[in-house]
Design a protein around this motif. Structure first.
Motif, PDB file in Angstrom:
ATOM      1  N   GLY A 168      33.246  33.630  34.866  1.00 26.17           N
ATOM      2  CA  GLY A 168      33.516  32.807  33.697  1.00 26.17           C
ATOM      3  C   GLY A 168      34.692  33.262  32.863  1.00 26.17           C
ATOM      4  N   GLN A 169      35.446  34.260  33.330  1.00 22.20           N
ATOM      5  CA  GLN A 169      36.642  34.714  32.604  1.00 22.20           C
ATOM      6  C   GLN A 169      37.810  34.753  33.586  1.00 22.20           C
ATOM      7  OE1 GLN A 169      34.371  34.558  29.460  1.00 22.20           O
ATOM      8  NE2 GLN A 169      36.540  35.023  29.285  1.00 22.20           N
ATOM      9  N   PRO A 170      38.341  33.601  33.954  1.00 25.59           N
ATOM     10  CA  PRO A 170      39.348  33.547  35.011  1.00 25.59           C
ATOM     11  C   PRO A 170      40.649  34.254  34.692  1.00 25.59           C
ATOM     12  CG  PRO A 170      39.090  31.406  33.942  1.00 25.59           C
ATOM     13  CD  PRO A 170      37.979  32.258  33.462  1.00 25.59           C
ATOM     14  N   CYS A 171      41.026  34.323  33.435  1.00 26.42           N
ATOM     15  CA  CYS A 171      42.316  34.931  33.085  1.00 26.42           C
ATOM     16  C   CYS A 171      42.174  36.381  32.623  1.00 26.42           C
ATOM     17  CB  CYS A 171      43.005  34.103  32.000  1.00 26.42           C
ATOM     18  SG  CYS A 171      44.792  34.301  31.914  1.00 26.42           S
ATOM     19  N   THR A 172      41.149  36.678  31.847  1.00 28.70           N
ATOM     20  CA  THR A 172      40.991  38.029  31.300  1.00 28.70           C
ATOM     21  C   THR A 172      40.079  38.913  32.139  1.00 28.70           C
ATOM     22  OG1 THR A 172      39.102  37.376  29.911  1.00 28.70           O
ATOM     23  CG2 THR A 172      41.317  37.205  28.931  1.00 28.70           C
ATOM     24  N   GLY A 173      39.329  38.341  33.099  1.00 25.11           N
ATOM     25  CA  GLY A 173      38.252  39.083  33.759  1.00 25.11           C
ATOM     26  C   GLY A 173      38.647  40.411  34.350  1.00 25.11           C
ATOM     27  N   VAL A 174      39.649  40.444  35.246  1.00 28.93           N
ATOM     28  CA  VAL A 174      40.022  41.714  35.896  1.00 28.93           C
ATOM     29  C   VAL A 174      40.616  42.686  34.886  1.00 28.93           C
ATOM     30  CG1 VAL A 174      40.294  40.768  38.211  1.00 28.93           C
ATOM     31  CG2 VAL A 174      42.238  40.716  36.624  1.00 28.93           C
ATOM     32  N   TRP A 175      41.346  42.163  33.914  1.00 29.35           N
ATOM     33  CA  TRP A 175      41.982  43.042  32.918  1.00 29.35           C
ATOM     34  C   TRP A 175      40.972  43.551  31.912  1.00 29.35           C
ATOM     35  CZ3 TRP A 175      46.148  44.350  35.125  1.00 29.35           C
ATOM     36  CH2 TRP A 175      46.795  43.446  35.975  1.00 29.35           C
ATOM     37  N   TRP A 176      39.889  42.832  31.733  1.00 24.81           N
ATOM     38  CA  TRP A 176      38.780  43.308  30.900  1.00 24.81           C
ATOM     39  C   TRP A 176      38.227  44.600  31.491  1.00 24.81           C
ATOM     40  CZ3 TRP A 176      36.665  41.663  26.341  1.00 24.81           C
ATOM     41  CH2 TRP A 176      35.397  42.161  26.012  1.00 24.81           C
ATOM     42  N   ILE A 193      34.449  46.697  41.966  1.00 24.85           N
ATOM     43  CA  ILE A 193      34.039  46.188  40.659  1.00 24.85           C
ATOM     44  C   ILE A 193      34.393  44.708  40.619  1.00 24.85           C
ATOM     45  CG2 ILE A 193      34.389  46.304  38.168  1.00 24.85           C
ATOM     46  CD1 ILE A 193      35.207  49.255  38.580  1.00 24.85           C
ATOM     47  N   ALA A 194      33.397  43.862  40.457  1.00 18.91           N
ATOM     48  CA  ALA A 194      33.627  42.423  40.338  1.00 18.91           C
ATOM     49  C   ALA A 194      33.816  42.077  38.871  1.00 18.91           C
ATOM     50  CB  ALA A 194      32.461  41.640  40.928  1.00 18.91           C
ATOM     51  N   ALA A 219      38.114  43.023  41.498  1.00 20.48           N
ATOM     52  CA  ALA A 219      38.361  41.692  42.050  1.00 20.48           C
ATOM     53  C   ALA A 219      37.918  40.618  41.074  1.00 20.48           C
ATOM     54  CB  ALA A 219      37.625  41.514  43.371  1.00 20.48           C
ATOM     55  N   GLY A 220      38.736  39.587  40.966  1.00 22.09           N
ATOM     56  CA  GLY A 220      38.353  38.428  40.177  1.00 22.09           C
ATOM     57  C   GLY A 220      37.129  37.753  40.753  1.00 22.09           C
ATOM     58  N   ALA A 221      36.450  36.984  39.934  1.00 24.14           N
ATOM     59  CA  ALA A 221      35.186  36.374  40.349  1.00 24.14           C
ATOM     60  C   ALA A 221      35.361  35.475  41.573  1.00 24.14           C
ATOM     61  CB  ALA A 221      34.590  35.582  39.188  1.00 24.14           C
ATOM     62  N   GLU A 222      36.469  34.752  41.660  1.00 20.69           N
ATOM     63  CA  GLU A 222      36.710  33.860  42.798  1.00 20.69           C
ATOM     64  C   GLU A 222      36.817  34.653  44.095  1.00 20.69           C
ATOM     65  OE1 GLU A 222      37.322  30.423  44.970  1.00 20.69           O
ATOM     66  OE2 GLU A 222      36.840  30.534  42.829  1.00 20.69           O
ATOM     67  N   LEU A 223      37.525  35.766  44.073  1.00 19.74           N
ATOM     68  CA  LEU A 223      37.641  36.618  45.256  1.00 19.74           C
ATOM     69  C   LEU A 223      36.314  37.261  45.605  1.00 19.74           C
ATOM     70  CD1 LEU A 223      41.046  38.521  44.941  1.00 19.74           C
ATOM     71  CD2 LEU A 223      40.412  36.812  46.627  1.00 19.74           C
ATOM     72  N   ALA A 224      35.596  37.725  44.602  1.00 12.33           N
ATOM     73  CA  ALA A 224      34.330  38.403  44.847  1.00 12.33           C
ATOM     74  C   ALA A 224      33.345  37.481  45.557  1.00 12.33           C
ATOM     75  CB  ALA A 224      33.737  38.901  43.530  1.00 12.33           C
ATOM     76  N   LEU A 277      43.228  49.052  42.529  1.00  9.40           N
ATOM     77  CA  LEU A 277      43.832  47.842  43.067  1.00  9.40           C
ATOM     78  C   LEU A 277      43.203  46.643  42.354  1.00  9.40           C
ATOM     79  CD1 LEU A 277      43.709  48.757  46.880  1.00  9.40           C
ATOM     80  CD2 LEU A 277      45.481  49.311  45.196  1.00  9.40           C
ATOM     81  N   VAL A 278      44.011  45.929  41.596  1.00 14.33           N
ATOM     82  CA  VAL A 278      43.532  44.788  40.821  1.00 14.33           C
ATOM     83  C   VAL A 278      43.922  43.514  41.568  1.00 14.33           C
ATOM     84  CG1 VAL A 278      43.525  43.665  38.567  1.00 14.33           C
ATOM     85  CG2 VAL A 278      43.935  46.143  38.730  1.00 14.33           C
ATOM     86  N   ALA A 279      42.919  42.761  42.004  1.00 18.01           N
ATOM     87  CA  ALA A 279      43.178  41.582  42.841  1.00 18.01           C
ATOM     88  C   ALA A 279      42.548  40.340  42.225  1.00 18.01           C
ATOM     89  CB  ALA A 279      42.613  41.798  44.247  1.00 18.01           C
TER      90      ALA A 279
END
Length: 309
Positions: free
Chosen positions: A246-254, A241-242, A221-226, A271-273
Motif C-alpha cells: 500500500g505504499q508504492p512510492c515510499t515503501g522501499v525507502w521507508w 525485507i518486503a 523489495a517493493g510490494a509488487e516484486l515481493a 539491494l533496493v528493488a
C-alpha cells in the motif's frame, strides 16, 4: 533563479553517501484539501477528460500537502550549520496544494536555500531517478550536501483515467546525502518497458551480479516484486525485507530510512528493488552500509545512460 549544467566528471570525485534519514506517517488531513480553490481547480482539470470529482472526499477534505509533509522531515535531518546544496522532491500522486511550486517552497524552508526541483509522473521510478540525479551531481568536482524527499498522499479526489495503485496512507521519507555518511550509494539502475513476465528474470540477473562476492546481503523489495517475482530472483542466503503493502512510492525507502542506523555497525550490501507494472519500470539501487570509518566498496560507478538491472 538557478541554472545548472551536467557535472564535470573526473577521477577522485567524492562518493555519495546517505548520512541520515527520517520517515513519518501523517494521519491528519491538510488544510489545503478543504480549500474551496482546490475543488474548483480539480474540477476544471478533469472536466476535459470526461472525468468526475469525488464530492464526498472533497467534502471531507481528504489529502495531504507535500510541502507540509516535507517541512516536518527537513527539520529532522538538516542543521543550520550544515547548509544543503541540492534538494529533490519525488512523488507519484498529485499534491492537494497544486497552486504552490512545492520544490521552490522547500528550498526556502531548507538551510542553505538549495537548488530544488521535483521528479514526478513516472510512478515508483521517481525516487530512484531522484537518487540517480543526486548521485550524478555528486560525481562532479565537489560533492554537494543533498536531500531526497519522497512523499505520497493517499487521496486523488477524482476519477482516474487509468487504474493505478494508490497509497494506503500519507507518508514521507527523507534521505540526507553527503560525503561522510554510512550508506555508500554504489549504483542506481533503471530499466523501462519491462513486462510482468520479464521482471523475475531481469531481477534475478541483477541481484546475482550485484550480490556476488558479498556475504552480508539484504534485499529490500517493493510490494509488487515481493508478490510476483522475488522468490525466483533471490540470491542465496540473502536477508529479505518486503516493503509495506500500500505504499508504492515510499515503501522501499521507508525500510531504508528505518534500518540504516542498525546496518552501520555490522555492515551490509543493501539491494533496493522495485517494479511499477503500469510503465513497466524495474529499478535497482545498491547501498553499501558500513561504520563511520568504513569506506565500503564502490564497484559500479555508472552514472551514464540507464542500464538494465
Amino acid at each position: 533563479m538557478y541554472r545548472s549544467n551536467p557535472p564535470t566528471l573526473g577521477t577522485g570525485s567524492p562518493p555519495l553517501r546517505i548520512a541520515s534519514a527520517a520517515r513519518r506517517v501523517f494521519d491528519e488531513q491538510a488544510d489545503s484539501a478543504r480549500n474551496p480553490a482546490y475543488r474548483t481547480y480539480l474540477t476544471d482539470m478533469v472536466r476535459p477528460f470526461g472525468l468526475t470529482v469525488d464530492t464526498v472526499a472533497l467534502g471531507e477534505g481528504r489529502g495531504q500537502s507535500y510541502g507540509d509533509m516535507a517541512d516536518a522531515l527537513i527539520a529532522e535531518v538538516t542543521a543550520e550549520d550544515q547548509p544543503t546544496d541540492l534538494l529533490v522532491l519525488a512523488f507519484a500522486v498529485p499534491d492537494v496544494t497544486p497552486w504552490r511550486c512545492t520544490a521552490a517552497h522547500l528550498s526556502h524552508m531548507c538551510p542553505g536555500n538549495p537548488m530544488a526541483f521535483a521528479v514526478s509522473d513516472c510512478g515508483t521510478t521517481a525516487a530512484f531517478t531522484g537518487l540517480r540525479l543526486i548521485r550524478a551531481q555528486a560525481a562532479g568536482p565537489s560533492s554537494p550536501r543533498a536531500l531526497l524527499i519522497v512523499t505520497e498522499q493517499a487521496a486523488t479526489n477524482h476519477e482516474l483515467l487509468i487504474p493505478a495503485s494508490l497509497p494506503a496512507r500519507h507518508a514521507a521519507v527523507a534521505l540526507r546525502c553527503d560525503q561522510g555518511g554510512p550508506g555508500l550509494v554504489s549504483s542506481v539502475r533503471l530499466r523501462s518497458g519491462v513486462a510482468r513476465s520479464e521482471a523475475a528474470g531481469l531481477l534475478a540477473t541483477g541481484l546475482a551480479e550485484l550480490s556476488a562476492g558479498h556475504d552480508d546481503v539484504t534485499v529490500i523489495a517493493g510490494a509488487e516484486l515481493a508478490e510476483t517475482a522475488l522468490s525466483a530472483a533471490l540470491p542465496v542466503a540473502a536477508e529479505v525485507i518486503a516493503a509495506p503493502a500500500g505504499q508504492p512510492c515510499t515503501g522501499v525507502w521507508w525500510e531504508v530510512a528505518g534500518r540504516l542506523a542498525g546496518w552501520a555497525a555490522p555492515g551490509r550490501r543493501v539491494l533496493v528493488a522495485d517494479y511499477d507494472p503500469l510503465p513497466g519500470s524495474l529499478c535497482l539501487a545498491v547501498i553499501d552500509v558500513a561504520g563511520p570509518s568504513g569506506a565500503g566498496p564502490m564497484k559500479d560507478n555508472n552514472i551514464g545512460p540507464a542500464s538494465p538491472p
